[in-house]
Design a protein around this motif. Structure first.
Motif, PDB file in Angstrom:
ATOM      1  N   LEU A   1       0.829  -1.207   0.000  1.00 32.41           N
ATOM      2  CA  LEU A   1       0.000   0.000   0.000  1.00 32.41           C
ATOM      3  C   LEU A   1       0.865   1.258   0.000  1.00 32.41           C
ATOM      4  O   LEU A   1       0.522   2.260  -0.638  1.00 32.41           O
ATOM      5  CB  LEU A   1      -0.932  -0.004   1.217  1.00 32.41           C
ATOM      6  CG  LEU A   1      -2.050  -1.041   1.212  1.00 32.41           C
ATOM      7  CD1 LEU A   1      -2.822  -1.010   2.531  1.00 32.41           C
ATOM      8  CD2 LEU A   1      -3.003  -0.791   0.046  1.00 32.41           C
ATOM      9  N   THR A   2       1.999   1.217   0.711  1.00 29.01           N
ATOM     10  CA  THR A   2       2.916   2.355   0.724  1.00 29.01           C
ATOM     11  C   THR A   2       3.482   2.616  -0.659  1.00 29.01           C
ATOM     12  O   THR A   2       3.552   3.770  -1.116  1.00 29.01           O
ATOM     13  CB  THR A   2       4.067   2.095   1.717  1.00 29.01           C
ATOM     14  OG1 THR A   2       3.533   1.869   3.030  1.00 29.01           O
ATOM     15  CG2 THR A   2       5.023   3.276   1.760  1.00 29.01           C
TER      16      THR A   2
ATOM     17  N   ILE B   1       2.131   1.745  -3.524  1.00 31.65           N
ATOM     18  CA  ILE B   1       1.041   2.235  -4.377  1.00 31.65           C
ATOM     19  C   ILE B   1       0.783   3.721  -4.130  1.00 31.65           C
ATOM     20  O   ILE B   1       0.483   4.482  -5.058  1.00 31.65           O
ATOM     21  CB  ILE B   1      -0.238   1.411  -4.137  1.00 31.65           C
ATOM     22  CG1 ILE B   1      -0.026  -0.042  -4.605  1.00 31.65           C
ATOM     23  CG2 ILE B   1      -1.437   2.031  -4.840  1.00 31.65           C
ATOM     24  CD1 ILE B   1      -1.182  -0.961  -4.290  1.00 31.65           C
ATOM     25  N   SER B   2       0.932   4.155  -2.878  1.00 36.21           N
ATOM     26  CA  SER B   2       0.688   5.559  -2.540  1.00 36.21           C
ATOM     27  C   SER B   2       1.812   6.466  -3.015  1.00 36.21           C
ATOM     28  O   SER B   2       1.570   7.621  -3.404  1.00 36.21           O
ATOM     29  CB  SER B   2       0.517   5.707  -1.016  1.00 36.21           C
ATOM     30  OG  SER B   2      -0.555   4.932  -0.539  1.00 36.21           O
ATOM     31  N   ILE B   3       3.040   5.951  -2.996  1.00 36.08           N
ATOM     32  CA  ILE B   3       4.201   6.779  -3.341  1.00 36.08           C
ATOM     33  C   ILE B   3       4.389   6.900  -4.849  1.00 36.08           C
ATOM     34  O   ILE B   3       4.815   7.955  -5.346  1.00 36.08           O
ATOM     35  CB  ILE B   3       5.472   6.203  -2.686  1.00 36.08           C
ATOM     36  CG1 ILE B   3       5.399   6.376  -1.164  1.00 36.08           C
ATOM     37  CG2 ILE B   3       6.726   6.874  -3.227  1.00 36.08           C
ATOM     38  CD1 ILE B   3       6.571   5.758  -0.435  1.00 36.08           C
TER      39      ILE B   3
ATOM     40  N   PRO C   1       2.451   7.401  -7.545  1.00 43.49           N
ATOM     41  CA  PRO C   1       1.917   8.570  -8.285  1.00 43.49           C
ATOM     42  C   PRO C   1       2.729   9.848  -8.052  1.00 43.49           C
ATOM     43  O   PRO C   1       2.947  10.619  -8.999  1.00 43.49           O
ATOM     44  CB  PRO C   1       0.489   8.709  -7.746  1.00 43.49           C
ATOM     45  CG  PRO C   1       0.136   7.338  -7.274  1.00 43.49           C
ATOM     46  CD  PRO C   1       1.398   6.770  -6.717  1.00 43.49           C
ATOM     47  N   PHE C   2       3.156  10.084  -6.807  1.00 43.70           N
ATOM     48  CA  PHE C   2       3.970  11.270  -6.523  1.00 43.70           C
ATOM     49  C   PHE C   2       5.335  11.166  -7.201  1.00 43.70           C
ATOM     50  O   PHE C   2       5.863  12.156  -7.716  1.00 43.70           O
ATOM     51  CB  PHE C   2       4.135  11.439  -5.014  1.00 43.70           C
ATOM     52  CG  PHE C   2       2.859  11.767  -4.296  1.00 43.70           C
ATOM     53  CD1 PHE C   2       2.368  13.064  -4.281  1.00 43.70           C
ATOM     54  CD2 PHE C   2       2.140  10.784  -3.642  1.00 43.70           C
ATOM     55  CE1 PHE C   2       1.192  13.375  -3.629  1.00 43.70           C
ATOM     56  CE2 PHE C   2       0.959  11.079  -2.985  1.00 43.70           C
ATOM     57  CZ  PHE C   2       0.480  12.378  -2.978  1.00 43.70           C
TER      58      PHE C   2
ATOM     59  N   MET D   1       2.575  17.922   1.481  1.00 44.60           N
ATOM     60  CA  MET D   1       3.395  16.790   1.899  1.00 44.60           C
ATOM     61  C   MET D   1       4.205  17.132   3.148  1.00 44.60           C
ATOM     62  O   MET D   1       4.347  16.306   4.051  1.00 44.60           O
ATOM     63  CB  MET D   1       4.319  16.376   0.746  1.00 44.60           C
ATOM     64  CG  MET D   1       3.587  15.915  -0.499  1.00 44.60           C
ATOM     65  SD  MET D   1       4.687  15.480  -1.867  1.00 44.60           S
ATOM     66  CE  MET D   1       5.468  14.019  -1.196  1.00 44.60           C
TER      67      MET D   1
ATOM     68  N   SER E   1       1.554  14.491  11.068  1.00 50.12           N
ATOM     69  CA  SER E   1       0.731  13.285  10.978  1.00 50.12           C
ATOM     70  C   SER E   1       0.694  12.498  12.287  1.00 50.12           C
ATOM     71  O   SER E   1      -0.288  11.815  12.575  1.00 50.12           O
ATOM     72  CB  SER E   1       1.233  12.385   9.848  1.00 50.12           C
ATOM     73  OG  SER E   1       2.587  12.025  10.061  1.00 50.12           O
TER      74      SER E   1
END
Length: 276
Positions: A19-20, A22-24, A26-27, A255, A262
């Motif tokens: 999941l990490t 997949i999240s990173i 695109p950026f 970011m 966070s």
């Protein structure tokens, strides 16, 4: 039993790592595309950076001064975040601690205001600012945003679960005034929740597009989302590398906000579970 638990833990870690990634991605792709030529971007994605970063930057700056918009957005967003955090905490303290006539009615009205979309009052908001002469200034972007029903509601619920009445009684017995009690007792307790709400307030103000578009007329006062909107409608839109670069610059503050604050999200969410 231990093998089963170990397998479950490995599966969870594997899922979290996936999941990490997949999240990173695109950026990462956004940053990589900011360095590539237009034809290379149209030809497909690549994990290797290109050599057109300076050219894309010059093309973008020929049409918009993105750093001026960055400065304007930063001024508005920081002002909104600080003022909203302080006055919302003060309002939440009043709702959580004091008993006064009409308290429940005011709280219900505040909850109802959370359900009303801000776009419904946009015409009236424009006419009001036109009447008092605050159009083409940052006042319509900063002052109304201070009154945030959701932030007040969140902080009030948080304070109700974390502030023990004995702390207030002890402070009053020591001779502290109500404002001093708020600043020295209640506000430090609320800081995790204030920091959490500050993240979302900052992001909401930073990404605000429709209100600055309506109330601002001078190009030198435009915020970053408005400038990005004009960038999409200009000839730069045909240069995807410049577009990706502009988007990357606009995403950096968000970011950074998540990076530093966070941890407060976790502490504020878990606060209610540790109350004795």
């Amino acid at each position: 039993m231990k093998k089963k638990r170990s397998f479950s833990r490995k599966a969870i870690y594997t899922l979290l790592i996936l999941l990490t990634i997949i999240s990173i991605v695109p950026f990462y792709m956004m940053i990589i595309n900011a360095t590539r030529e237009n034809q290379a971007i149209l030809g497909g994605f690549s994990f290797l950076p290109g050599s057109a970063l300076i050219e894309n930057y010059r093309t973008m700056m020929d049409y918009v001064n993105i750093w001026n918009g960055f400065k304007n957005s930063l001024i508005v967003s920081v002002s909104v975040t600080v003022l909203s955090g302080y006055f919302s905490a003060l309002t939440a303290f009043g709702f959580a601690v004091y008993e006064f006539k009409g308290k429940n009615l005011l709280f219900i009205f505040m909850l109802l205001m959370m359900m009303v979309p801000g776009q419904l009052g946009l015409i009236g908001f424009y006419e009001l600012n036109n009447a008092i002469g605050t159009l083409d200034t940052y006042i319509p972007l900063i002052v109304p945003a201070i009154a945030s029903p959701f932030v007040v509601f969140f902080l009030r619920q948080y304070l109700s679960t974390t502030l023990h009445p004995s702390l207030l009684e002890a402070a009053r017995m020591d001779g502290a005034g109500e404002l001093k009690i708020f600043h020295t007792v209640a506000l430090p307790i609320m800081m995790p929740a204030v920091a959490t709400m500050s993240i979302f307030t900052f992001i909401g103000s930073w990404n605000n597009y429709i209100v600055p578009l309506v109330v601002l007329f001078s190009p030198e006062k435009y915020t970053l989302p408005v400038l990005m909107g004009f960038l999409k409608g200009s000839q730069v839109a045909t240069n995807l590398g410049s577009m990706y670069l502009g988007i990357a610059i606009s995403v950096v503050p968000i970011m950074i906000a998540f990076l530093f604050f966070s941890k407060y999200i976790i502490s504020s969410i878990s606060a209610g579970s540790i109350k004795g």
